[in-house]
Design an enzyme around this catalytic site. Structure first.
Site, mmCIF file in Angstrom:
data_model
loop_
_atom_site.group_PDB
_atom_site.id
_atom_site.type_symbol
_atom_site.label_atom_id
_atom_site.label_comp_id
_atom_site.label_asym_id
_atom_site.label_seq_id
_atom_site.Cartn_x
_atom_site.Cartn_y
_atom_site.Cartn_z
ATOM 1 C CB THR A 259 57.956 72.579 8.328
ATOM 2 O OG1 THR A 259 56.665 72.762 8.854
ATOM 3 C CG2 THR A 259 57.969 71.406 7.381
ATOM 4 N N GLY B 282 54.484 76.410 5.810
ATOM 5 C CA GLY B 282 53.022 76.296 5.819
ATOM 6 C C GLY B 282 52.463 76.556 4.434
ATOM 7 N NE ARG C 64 49.503 66.574 7.620
ATOM 8 C CZ ARG C 64 49.908 67.801 7.942
ATOM 9 N NH1 ARG C 64 51.175 68.054 8.193
ATOM 10 N NH2 ARG C 64 49.058 68.806 7.965
ATOM 11 C CG ASN D 212 51.522 73.147 12.498
ATOM 12 O OD1 ASN D 212 51.811 73.573 11.381
ATOM 13 N ND2 ASN D 212 50.422 73.489 13.111
ATOM 14 C CB SER E 100 50.134 68.734 4.687
ATOM 15 O OG SER E 100 51.447 69.226 4.649
ATOM 16 C CB THR F 4 56.156 69.783 9.896
ATOM 17 O OG1 THR F 4 55.884 70.982 10.597
ATOM 18 C CG2 THR F 4 54.856 69.017 9.687
ATOM 19 C CD GLU G 34 51.730 68.904 11.538
ATOM 20 O OE1 GLU G 34 51.714 69.931 10.846
ATOM 21 O OE2 GLU G 34 52.745 68.526 12.152
ATOM 22 C CG ASP H 56 48.475 71.932 9.291
ATOM 23 O OD1 ASP H 56 48.445 73.170 9.365
ATOM 24 O OD2 ASP H 56 49.521 71.306 9.058
HETATM 25 O O1 DON Z 1 51.715 70.570 6.940
HETATM 26 C C1 DON Z 1 51.746 71.792 6.804
HETATM 27 O O2 DON Z 1 51.471 72.355 5.778
HETATM 28 C C2 DON Z 1 52.217 72.629 7.983
HETATM 29 N N1 DON Z 1 51.964 71.952 9.207
HETATM 30 C C3 DON Z 1 53.660 72.924 7.771
HETATM 31 C C4 DON Z 1 54.203 73.808 8.844
HETATM 32 C C5 DON Z 1 55.347 74.592 8.377
HETATM 33 O O3 DON Z 1 55.789 74.516 7.261
HETATM 34 C C6 DON Z 1 55.897 75.523 9.359
HETATM 35 N N2 DON Z 1 57.066 76.180 8.844
HETATM 36 N N3 DON Z 1 57.409 77.244 8.872
#
Ligand code: DON
Length: 577
Positions: free
Chosen positions: A386, A479, A112, A406, A457, A404, A425, A428
């Site tokens: 992602t 997300g 990450r 993001n 995340s 990802t 990111e 988040d």
């Molecule tokens: O780490 C996370 O949870 C988010 N940054 C993930 C982003 C994501 O899944 C976007 N997809 N549609």
């Protein structure tokens, strides 16, 4: 057979493959990247299998298996290829998580992104203490220190069978010689470009990303070539590190020191027993693994309420939303980077605690949102894109990887002279306690910004085993929808006995405590008509969202793998003999 897909002709794919075998041979003499010959292992499955986000990464994986690589080699080749051919989410400028099952043992790699050294808790607040809209989403200050290259390097060095150069080769090919842009990719580019207009240099690199074009990325090819020659050190302390730091100077926070100090971390995966399966999934700084285990176990605790309740009926939607309410209350309060904040993992996944939470579910009507508080008390120490891929090799090893930038194309910033799309990111983190981020989720001090901290995340690459053998490899983007989507597909497979493709394609919905009693649905399988009326009659508000995940899953039936890519995306599956 054609080794690499080429936008113009398959003949050049053959020619390239010939060149590659020369360069691979040359590299074997380089001690920093050479591997000792692997011991022969007996196959335990009829084939290897992949479920990935696009056809180019599928070709790359197939090539790696043909060269004798294992699931980790294939996963690393997929990850680098997607950084080229799926630039809206595949990346080397972002980060992610990898759950592995190798030689019968589980592992988890956290690569990450981290907050830069110069980051501060209130960096996205104005002088009145209000969150400055968009600042954590677009432009240089939204970027966290990328982890993907170190993650791939560490995974491949530890478990791969092939030489590093071999796993980089497909990505270099697609960056240098181009790939054919799909309609969906152009659409995503066009949407993202509107958001970035006037704020970033996005169009300088991606202005030409048009459907049907053979898109070449020479700067990115040069970066990948250096990573291939020198390993991760090029990205973190070599020429590429210098170029990223130079791009940031005067605009963003990331310096050479940030890159030099970055390290991916091996952590213990979350492990839980559920219905005869062992679940291995993502620990903090993901909220997803804890969330998934709580969801699965609460549903099992309330099995009597679910008896004879049809899948995706109004009552099913209500019961799942009740469970999700409790999971998201805990998420907001207790979850953050375990290197900075003592996350009560054991308590949150404890069977007795989960049973107590499950006992608070109201089977009749939605519990009042305000009454659903974090379950351990508050005195504890304190747009989107992602992509996921699943890989299984014939030796029974598995990789479940979600990574990802993001939002689509991350921050919209492309590091000059590298072609690297940099993430956003930092969004988040919880910029201010109680203020929602892009995914509408809130957080506490557990997820406040601190230098070198990883933002919370939801990514949850997951592997289920039975009697020590891989049974399911699954994950998705989305997300905060990630672990609720995985949860629903697992229910579809194991509780409703649906075949894998149907389980992946079926309707999904989402609730996350806030906004109160709101059920999100997606145009792909809408909650509408009579169903909508009945859900509303139960006291819920229905809200449309564009996207509820893009599941990539592999299930092992006996010793035969079966793969499914979500019909919502442009994913591809292959069974490779
Ligand atoms: O780490 C996370 O949870 C988010 N940054 C993930 C982003 C994501 O899944 C976007 N997809 N549609």
């Amino acid at each position: 057979m054609k080794l690499f897909r080429n936008a113009k002709s398959s003949a050049s794919g053959f020619a390239l493959a010939a060149l590659l075998s020369v360069s691979v041979g040359f590299l074997e003499a380089t001690p920093a990247v050479a591997k000792p010959p692997a011991k022969a292992q007996p196959a335990v499955l009829t084939a290897s299998a992949i479920a990935v986000a696009d056809e180019y990464s599928a070709d790359a994986a197939e090539q790696i298996f043909k060269e004798g690589g294992n699931a980790v080699d294939a996963a690393v080749a997929i990850a680098f290829t997607l950084a080229v051919t799926y630039p809206e989410a595949g990346n080397i400028g972002g980060g992610g998580f990898m759950t592995l099952y190798v030689d019968g043992k589980p592992y988890f790699l956290d690569y990450r992104e981290r907050a830069p050294l110069a980051a501060t808790k209130n960096m996205y607040l104005d002088d009145k203490g209000e969150v400055i809209k968009g600042m954590s989403l677009y432009g240089y200050r939204a970027v966290g220190v990328p982890g993907t290259v170190d993650g791939m390097w560490q995974a491949q060095r530890r478990f791969g069978k092939l030489n590093w150069k071999q796993v980089l080769a497909p990505a270099i090919h697609y960056a240098r010689d181009g790939f054919q842009v799909s309609e969906q990719l152009q659409q995503r580019r066009d949407d993202a470009a509107k958001e970035f207009a006037g704020k970033t240099n996005f169009d300088t690199y991606f202005g030409n990303l048009k459907q049907g074009v053979n898109f070449k990325q020479p700067d990115l090819a040069a970066v990948l070539q250096r990573i291939s020659d020198q390993g991760a050190k090029d990205f973190y302390s070599g020429k590429t590190a210098g170029l990223i730091a130079e791009s940031m100077r005067g605009h963003g926070l990331i310096t050479r020191a940030d890159l030099q100090q970055y390290k991916a971390v091996w952590r213990q995966p979350i492990q839980a027993d559920w219905k005869g399966y062992r679940v291995y999934t993502a620990p903090p700084p993901s909220s997803g693994g804890i969330g998934l285990v709580q969801l699965l176990k609460m549903k099992a605790d309330r099995a009597a309420d679910f008896k004879d309740v049809p899948l995706n009926s109004p009552q099913y939607i209500h019961l799942i939303a009740e469970i999700e309410k409790r999971v998201f209350a805990d998420r907001a309060q207790y979850l953050g980077d375990p290197d900075f904040y003592k996350v009560p993992v054991a308590q949150l996944t404890d069977d007795a605690y989960i049973a107590k939470r499950a006992s608070e579910v109201n089977p009749e009507t939605p519990s009042d949102t305000k009454s659903v508080q974090p379950g351990l008390g508050t005195s504890m120490p304190e747009k989107a894109e992602t992509t996921h891929f699943s890989v299984v090799d014939k030796w029974g090893n598995a990789v479940s990887n979600t990574y990802t930038v993001n939002g689509y194309f991350g921050s919209g910033v492309v590091a000059d002279r590298t072609g690297i799309v940099l993430n956003d990111e930092m969004d988040d983190f919880s910029a201010k306690p109680g203020v929602a981020n892009m995914f509408g989720v809130v957080g506490s001090d557990a997820n406040s910004i601190e230098p070198k901290k990883r933002p919370l995340s939801s990514m949850s690459p997951t592997i289920l085993t039975k009697d020590g053998k891989v049974s399911l490899v699954i994950g998705t983007p989305g997300g905060s929808r990630i672990f609720t989507s995985i949860f629903q597909v697992i229910n579809n497979i194991y509780d409703f006995d649906m075949p894998l493709p149907q389980a992946v394609g079926a309707m999904r919905f989402h609730h996350q405590l806030l906004p109160p009693n709101t059920i999100f649905w997606e145009p792909y399988q809408p909650i509408d008509g009579e169903l909508a009326k009945q859900v509303e009659a139960k006291g819920y508000t229905l809200k449309a969202q564009n996207f509820n995940g893009d599941i990539q899953a592999i299930k092992i039936n006996g010793n035969t793998p079966e793969a499914a890519a979500d019909p919502r995306g442009r994913g591809v599956t292959r069974i490779i003999q």
